[in-house]
Motif scaffolding. Sequence first.
Motif, PDB file in Angstrom:
ATOM      1  N   LEU A 107       0.828  -1.214   0.000  1.00  0.00           N
ATOM      2  CA  LEU A 107       0.000   0.000   0.000  1.00  0.00           C
ATOM      3  C   LEU A 107       0.859   1.259   0.000  1.00  0.00           C
ATOM      4  CD1 LEU A 107      -2.858  -0.999   2.487  1.00  0.00           C
ATOM      5  CD2 LEU A 107      -3.028  -0.694  -0.001  1.00  0.00           C
ATOM      6  N   PHE A 108       1.947   1.241   0.767  1.00  0.00           N
ATOM      7  CA  PHE A 108       2.840   2.401   0.827  1.00  0.00           C
ATOM      8  C   PHE A 108       3.505   2.650  -0.528  1.00  0.00           C
ATOM      9  CE2 PHE A 108       7.201   3.994   1.581  1.00  0.00           C
ATOM     10  CZ  PHE A 108       6.883   5.247   2.076  1.00  0.00           C
ATOM     11  N   LEU A 109       3.999   1.587  -1.135  1.00  0.00           N
ATOM     12  CA  LEU A 109       4.658   1.724  -2.432  1.00  0.00           C
ATOM     13  C   LEU A 109       3.674   2.152  -3.519  1.00  0.00           C
ATOM     14  CD1 LEU A 109       7.000  -1.394  -2.302  1.00  0.00           C
ATOM     15  CD2 LEU A 109       7.683   0.995  -2.123  1.00  0.00           C
ATOM     16  N   GLU A 110       2.454   1.620  -3.473  1.00  0.00           N
ATOM     17  CA  GLU A 110       1.447   2.024  -4.451  1.00  0.00           C
ATOM     18  C   GLU A 110       1.057   3.491  -4.264  1.00  0.00           C
ATOM     19  OE1 GLU A 110      -1.750  -0.734  -4.107  1.00  0.00           O
ATOM     20  OE2 GLU A 110      -0.829  -2.184  -5.493  1.00  0.00           O
ATOM     21  N   ALA A 111       1.064   3.970  -3.018  1.00  0.00           N
ATOM     22  CA  ALA A 111       0.785   5.386  -2.775  1.00  0.00           C
ATOM     23  C   ALA A 111       1.865   6.268  -3.402  1.00  0.00           C
ATOM     24  CB  ALA A 111       0.688   5.644  -1.274  1.00  0.00           C
ATOM     25  N   ILE A 112       3.134   5.836  -3.288  1.00  0.00           N
ATOM     26  CA  ILE A 112       4.233   6.580  -3.933  1.00  0.00           C
ATOM     27  C   ILE A 112       4.062   6.557  -5.444  1.00  0.00           C
ATOM     28  CG2 ILE A 112       6.719   6.657  -4.302  1.00  0.00           C
ATOM     29  CD1 ILE A 112       7.104   5.521  -1.530  1.00  0.00           C
ATOM     30  N   ASP A 113       3.679   5.404  -5.976  1.00  0.00           N
ATOM     31  CA  ASP A 113       3.474   5.273  -7.420  1.00  0.00           C
ATOM     32  C   ASP A 113       2.390   6.240  -7.897  1.00  0.00           C
ATOM     33  OD1 ASP A 113       3.644   4.066 -10.038  1.00  0.00           O
ATOM     34  OD2 ASP A 113       1.776   3.049  -9.562  1.00  0.00           O
ATOM     35  N   LYS A 114       1.293   6.316  -7.167  1.00  0.00           N
ATOM     36  CA  LYS A 114       0.210   7.219  -7.557  1.00  0.00           C
ATOM     37  C   LYS A 114       0.618   8.684  -7.402  1.00  0.00           C
ATOM     38  CE  LYS A 114      -3.432   3.886  -6.531  1.00  0.00           C
ATOM     39  NZ  LYS A 114      -4.589   3.529  -5.665  1.00  0.00           N
ATOM     40  N   ALA A 115       1.423   8.980  -6.378  1.00  0.00           N
ATOM     41  CA  ALA A 115       1.908  10.352  -6.212  1.00  0.00           C
ATOM     42  C   ALA A 115       2.805  10.750  -7.392  1.00  0.00           C
ATOM     43  CB  ALA A 115       2.675  10.476  -4.900  1.00  0.00           C
ATOM     44  N   CYS A 116       3.633   9.833  -7.833  1.00  0.00           N
ATOM     45  CA  CYS A 116       4.471  10.108  -9.009  1.00  0.00           C
ATOM     46  C   CYS A 116       3.614  10.337 -10.242  1.00  0.00           C
ATOM     47  CB  CYS A 116       5.435   8.941  -9.253  1.00  0.00           C
ATOM     48  SG  CYS A 116       6.697   8.724  -7.970  1.00  0.00           S
ATOM     49  N   LEU A 117       2.552   9.546 -10.370  1.00  0.00           N
ATOM     50  CA  LEU A 117       1.660   9.715 -11.513  1.00  0.00           C
ATOM     51  C   LEU A 117       0.978  11.081 -11.479  1.00  0.00           C
ATOM     52  CD1 LEU A 117       0.299   8.636 -14.028  1.00  0.00           C
ATOM     53  CD2 LEU A 117      -1.386   7.487 -12.565  1.00  0.00           C
ATOM     54  N   VAL A 118       0.631  11.556 -10.286  1.00  0.00           N
ATOM     55  CA  VAL A 118       0.033  12.895 -10.157  1.00  0.00           C
ATOM     56  C   VAL A 118       1.010  13.958 -10.652  1.00  0.00           C
ATOM     57  CG1 VAL A 118      -0.748  14.625  -8.495  1.00  0.00           C
ATOM     58  CG2 VAL A 118      -1.536  12.265  -8.290  1.00  0.00           C
ATOM     59  N   ILE A 119       2.277  13.815 -10.292  1.00  0.00           N
ATOM     60  CA  ILE A 119       3.296  14.776 -10.737  1.00  0.00           C
ATOM     61  C   ILE A 119       3.432  14.750 -12.257  1.00  0.00           C
ATOM     62  CG2 ILE A 119       5.752  15.353 -10.646  1.00  0.00           C
ATOM     63  CD1 ILE A 119       5.776  14.290  -7.779  1.00  0.00           C
ATOM     64  N   PHE A 120       3.441  13.539 -12.833  1.00  0.00           N
ATOM     65  CA  PHE A 120       3.536  13.424 -14.289  1.00  0.00           C
ATOM     66  C   PHE A 120       2.319  14.059 -14.975  1.00  0.00           C
ATOM     67  CE2 PHE A 120       6.005   9.304 -13.398  1.00  0.00           C
ATOM     68  CZ  PHE A 120       7.185  10.012 -13.298  1.00  0.00           C
ATOM     69  N   SER A 158      -1.864   6.249 -20.599  1.00  0.00           N
ATOM     70  CA  SER A 158      -1.987   4.810 -20.369  1.00  0.00           C
ATOM     71  C   SER A 158      -1.879   4.481 -18.887  1.00  0.00           C
ATOM     72  CB  SER A 158      -0.899   4.065 -21.153  1.00  0.00           C
ATOM     73  OG  SER A 158      -0.979   4.343 -22.530  1.00  0.00           O
ATOM     74  N   SER A 159      -0.993   5.185 -18.177  1.00  0.00           N
ATOM     75  CA  SER A 159      -0.832   4.952 -16.742  1.00  0.00           C
ATOM     76  C   SER A 159      -2.099   5.334 -15.987  1.00  0.00           C
ATOM     77  CB  SER A 159       0.356   5.758 -16.220  1.00  0.00           C
ATOM     78  OG  SER A 159       1.551   5.379 -16.876  1.00  0.00           O
ATOM     79  N   ILE A 160      -2.738   6.426 -16.416  1.00  0.00           N
ATOM     80  CA  ILE A 160      -3.980   6.854 -15.768  1.00  0.00           C
ATOM     81  C   ILE A 160      -5.083   5.830 -16.016  1.00  0.00           C
ATOM     82  CG2 ILE A 160      -5.776   8.620 -15.751  1.00  0.00           C
ATOM     83  CD1 ILE A 160      -3.600  10.660 -16.430  1.00  0.00           C
ATOM     84  N   ILE A 161      -5.172   5.333 -17.256  1.00  0.00           N
ATOM     85  CA  ILE A 161      -6.216   4.367 -17.596  1.00  0.00           C
ATOM     86  C   ILE A 161      -6.047   3.067 -16.815  1.00  0.00           C
ATOM     87  CG2 ILE A 161      -7.131   2.926 -19.460  1.00  0.00           C
ATOM     88  CD1 ILE A 161      -6.462   5.213 -21.382  1.00  0.00           C
ATOM     89  N   PHE A 162      -4.766   2.634 -16.659  1.00  0.00           N
ATOM     90  CA  PHE A 162      -4.497   1.345 -16.024  1.00  0.00           C
ATOM     91  C   PHE A 162      -4.159   1.474 -14.543  1.00  0.00           C
ATOM     92  CE2 PHE A 162      -2.800   0.226 -20.442  1.00  0.00           C
ATOM     93  CZ  PHE A 162      -4.068  -0.169 -20.855  1.00  0.00           C
ATOM     94  N   ILE A 163      -4.405   2.644 -13.937  1.00  0.00           N
ATOM     95  CA  ILE A 163      -3.947   2.862 -12.567  1.00  0.00           C
ATOM     96  C   ILE A 163      -4.630   1.935 -11.580  1.00  0.00           C
ATOM     97  CG2 ILE A 163      -5.667   4.663 -12.092  1.00  0.00           C
ATOM     98  CD1 ILE A 163      -3.493   6.084 -10.457  1.00  0.00           C
ATOM     99  N   SER A 164      -5.866   1.573 -11.840  1.00  0.00           N
ATOM    100  CA  SER A 164      -6.586   0.699 -10.905  1.00  0.00           C
ATOM    101  C   SER A 164      -6.602  -0.752 -11.354  1.00  0.00           C
ATOM    102  CB  SER A 164      -8.033   1.190 -10.749  1.00  0.00           C
ATOM    103  OG  SER A 164      -8.694   1.189 -12.004  1.00  0.00           O
ATOM    104  N   SER A 165      -5.816  -1.061 -12.376  1.00  0.00           N
ATOM    105  CA  SER A 165      -5.813  -2.429 -12.888  1.00  0.00           C
ATOM    106  C   SER A 165      -5.047  -3.351 -11.954  1.00  0.00           C
ATOM    107  CB  SER A 165      -5.181  -2.459 -14.286  1.00  0.00           C
ATOM    108  OG  SER A 165      -5.074  -3.786 -14.734  1.00  0.00           O
ATOM    109  N   SER A 166      -5.576  -4.532 -11.759  1.00  0.00           N
ATOM    110  CA  SER A 166      -4.918  -5.534 -10.910  1.00  0.00           C
ATOM    111  C   SER A 166      -4.143  -6.550 -11.735  1.00  0.00           C
ATOM    112  CB  SER A 166      -5.970  -6.273 -10.062  1.00  0.00           C
ATOM    113  OG  SER A 166      -6.918  -6.914 -10.915  1.00  0.00           O
ATOM    114  N   ILE A 167      -4.188  -6.422 -13.070  1.00  0.00           N
ATOM    115  CA  ILE A 167      -3.467  -7.347 -13.935  1.00  0.00           C
ATOM    116  C   ILE A 167      -2.001  -6.965 -13.936  1.00  0.00           C
ATOM    117  CG2 ILE A 167      -3.307  -8.301 -16.262  1.00  0.00           C
ATOM    118  CD1 ILE A 167      -6.218  -7.541 -16.680  1.00  0.00           C
ATOM    119  N   SER A 168      -1.137  -7.891 -13.584  1.00  0.00           N
ATOM    120  CA  SER A 168       0.284  -7.581 -13.407  1.00  0.00           C
ATOM    121  C   SER A 168       0.929  -7.101 -14.701  1.00  0.00           C
ATOM    122  CB  SER A 168       1.022  -8.818 -12.883  1.00  0.00           C
ATOM    123  OG  SER A 168       0.865  -9.912 -13.778  1.00  0.00           O
ATOM    124  N   VAL A 169       0.504  -7.668 -15.851  1.00  0.00           N
ATOM    125  CA  VAL A 169       1.102  -7.267 -17.124  1.00  0.00           C
ATOM    126  C   VAL A 169       0.791  -5.804 -17.425  1.00  0.00           C
ATOM    127  CG1 VAL A 169       1.116  -7.695 -19.614  1.00  0.00           C
ATOM    128  CG2 VAL A 169       1.015  -9.621 -18.018  1.00  0.00           C
TER     129      VAL A 169
END
Length: 276
Positions: free
Chosen positions: A48-61, A91-102
């Motif tokens: 959860l912590f790492l995913e929060a960092i990932d989403k924060a980076c996406l917000v910056i992008f 693409s990152s925004i579209i797939f941000i909630s995807s649970s598929i690892s690929v």
Amino acid sequence: MEWSLVMDVLQKVLHWKHTQKIITAVIILNAAVLGVLTDQTLSAEEVLFLEAIDKACLVIFTIELITKLLVYRRNFWSEGWNIFDFVIVLSSIIFISSSISVIRAFRIFRLLKALTEFPELQILVSSMLKAIPSMSWALLLLFIIFYIFGVFGSTLFGETFPELFGDIGGSMFTLFQVMTFESWATAVARPIMAVYPYAWIFFLVFILLTAITLLNVMVGIVVEAVGTISEAVKRKQRDAAAENEGSDVCEADEIETEIRKHLEQIDELLKTRKLS
């Protein structure tokens, strides 16, 4: 008036010398987070912590992308790297909630955004893209040679070695192993030569045509493209330097003219005082 002020601020922030360095640091951080997320031993809290960092980076992008769209407007689409950034971020925004690892792994392509910070890497990537049209014909020729030798291999050795040359697909895969020199002698050539003594001619001709000739042709195409792109970049840099030098000379001339006007005004004032 307020909107124009906002646009001026956005433009200054976008052109600030440290902005791109900050974005590059965020890209590297995001790539590191995505790499750590592949660890299957992470606890739920760590994920959860790492995913929060990932989403924060996406917000910056996303903020960076929106800022560029507002500042550059139509000119945004004239730059290939901007279009690349747009596709990756969208693409990152579209797939941000995807649970598929690929699909989650697709976000790692944001690391390629860091190319905009390193001109040398841009030259290499641009050269590879420029070489694709020429390389496509070389790849087509390579495929034809593979197909021809695959048919020959299946016809000559398929009955005795079905695991290597049993069909056209297996034959072409075996030939790919031969071309890459991956255990080709011990696993492919020598066992076949033990049954067919003259099989070395087949493998020798194939290696000469593919691994030695065609692959070197592809390398030459890429090297030529790198040289062309590098020369174009150097020419552009020289033109920019000459333009800046010319503008500096014009600015210096304007300053000199302005100083002379002030000196003439001072001289006239002094003469007026003396006459009075």
